[in-house]
Write an enzyme that holds these catalytic residues in place. Structure first.
Site, PDB file in Angstrom:
ATOM      1  N   HIS A 186       0.785  -1.246   0.000  1.00  0.00           N
ATOM      2  CA  HIS A 186       0.000   0.000   0.000  1.00  0.00           C
ATOM      3  C   HIS A 186       0.820   1.301   0.000  1.00  0.00           C
ATOM      4  CE1 HIS A 186      -3.468  -2.578   0.741  1.00  0.00           C
ATOM      5  NE2 HIS A 186      -2.832  -3.102   1.762  1.00  0.00           N
TER       6      HIS A 186
HETATM    7  O1  RIB Z   1      -5.147   0.503   4.098  1.00  0.00           O
HETATM    8  C1  RIB Z   1      -3.749   0.495   4.117  1.00  0.00           C
HETATM    9  C2  RIB Z   1      -3.229   1.578   5.026  1.00  0.00           C
HETATM   10  O2  RIB Z   1      -3.594   1.267   6.366  1.00  0.00           O
HETATM   11  C3  RIB Z   1      -1.689   1.660   5.017  1.00  0.00           C
HETATM   12  O3  RIB Z   1      -1.285   2.978   5.271  1.00  0.00           O
HETATM   13  C4  RIB Z   1      -1.300   0.772   6.156  1.00  0.00           C
HETATM   14  O4  RIB Z   1      -0.051   1.177   6.742  1.00  0.00           O
HETATM   15  C5  RIB Z   1      -2.416   0.978   7.131  1.00  0.00           C
HETATM   16  O5  RIB Z   1      -2.097   2.098   7.908  1.00  0.00           O
END
Ligand code: RIB
Ligand code: CA
Length: 309
Positions: A238
């Site tokens: 992500h």
């Molecule tokens: O949905 C993914 C996000 O949520 C990323 O930033 C991960 O680190 C969590 O914080």
């Protein structure tokens, strides 16, 4: 050179984003890092940001301790995915580096105002810090070229069926940021769930006798084996997609959109309602060359490790 500020809640994918930034010293200058309560407590994510910035050779990047809790709602965390220490219970070497805690938002504002030209604000956490900054110091808008955000989804969520964690973590803050008028590149689940690491690639990192590769492999292996990912073929990287987009925009595709955040008390709270709009302020990424991106991540980790020896 792209000057950036990173807002983060390390977090395994945050750690990978920081590594991608550290591996891009010729192209990206990290002015500073602010921590935000999110994946884990503010204390934990701040300590992780300090240790990671030292370990990755980002000594000159100031670390500022930001908001512990959301603007309005109760804080939630994601320790089920990132572990109690936020990094898959993998130990990053300790550091003497200290975070700025005195008037943190003024400190961030001053650091950004000192920079010649504009900066790119990279957000990897709930948007509490960014919303607070934009409200407290509207002059920052003239210093921010764009926000590259990991957050949101035009489709299903990940922390609820409707909402992605960073938006769900502080819907009101997200509403302020999406409506700030600033250009946003949205690295939401539409792109982050179609790019990531395969189990084979993670196993290779775990088997590596290179310390940095092994540390990152063990963090990702932990996450891959949590209930959320145990049956998934790809591990979402992500947050790292934000930095990878800045480096290699040609690997991505998207659509200009307008985004509205559900700030209701309904089960859809935190949902980002995305509408294709050529005049919208959000470039929503939804295409990526996954094999090329994963190979690039591994190459960049190897180059980073070699450069730190
Ligand atoms: O949905 C993914 C996000 O949520 C990323 O930033 C991960 O680190 C969590 O914080
Ligand atoms: Ca994060």
């Amino acid at each position: 050179m792209i000057n950036i500020w990173i807002d983060t809640d390390p977090g395994i994918d945050d750690a990978l984003a920081l590594a991608m930034a550290a591996a891009s010293k010729e192209q990206i200058h990290v002015i500073g890092i602010s921590s935000c309560g999110g994946n884990s407590s503010l204390e934990t994510v701040t300590e992780n940001a300090l240790r990671l910035s030292s370990y990755l050779g980002m000594e000159d990047a100031v670390v500022v301790r930001g908001a512990a809790v959301p603007l309005v709602r109760k804080k939630r965390d994601a320790e089920a995915v990132h572990g109690a220490n936020g990094l898959g219970n993998v130990e990053i070497p300790a550091t003497e580096k200290k975070a700025i805690e005195e008037s943190p938002f003024l400190a961030i504002r001053n650091k950004i105002m000192e920079v010649e030209g504009k900066i790119t604000f990279v957000t990897l956490a709930p948007l509490t810090n960014v919303a607070t900054l934009l409200r407290a110091f509207p002059e920052l808008k003239d210093k921010i070229e764009k926000i590259v955000m990991m957050g949101g989804s035009a489709g299903p969520g990940n922390d609820t069926p409707y909402a992605e964690f960073n938006i769900w973590g502080d819907p009101e803050a997200a509403h302020i940021v999406y409506n700030s008028g600033l250009p946003i590149v949205m690295c939401g689940l539409d792109v982050t769930t179609i790019c990531g690491m395969t189990r084979e690639a993670v196993a290779e990192l775990v088997a590596s006798d290179d310390e940095l590769l092994n540390i990152y492999g063990r963090m990702m292996d932990f996450e891959f084996n949590q209930p959320y990912y145990i049956n998934e073929p790809l591990l979402g990287i992500h947050d790292a997609t934000t930095i990878l987009y800045l480096r290699f925009p040609e690997l991505f595709g998207g659509v200009q959109s307008t985004v509205k955040v559900d700030c209701s008390e309904r089960e859809t709270v935190g949902q980002t309602v995305c509408t294709e709009d050529p005049n919208g302020n959000v470039f929503l990424l939804n295409q990526v060359d996954q094999p090329k991106l994963m190979a690039t991540v591994i190459e960049m980790l190897k180059e980073l490790s070699a450069s730190l020896k």
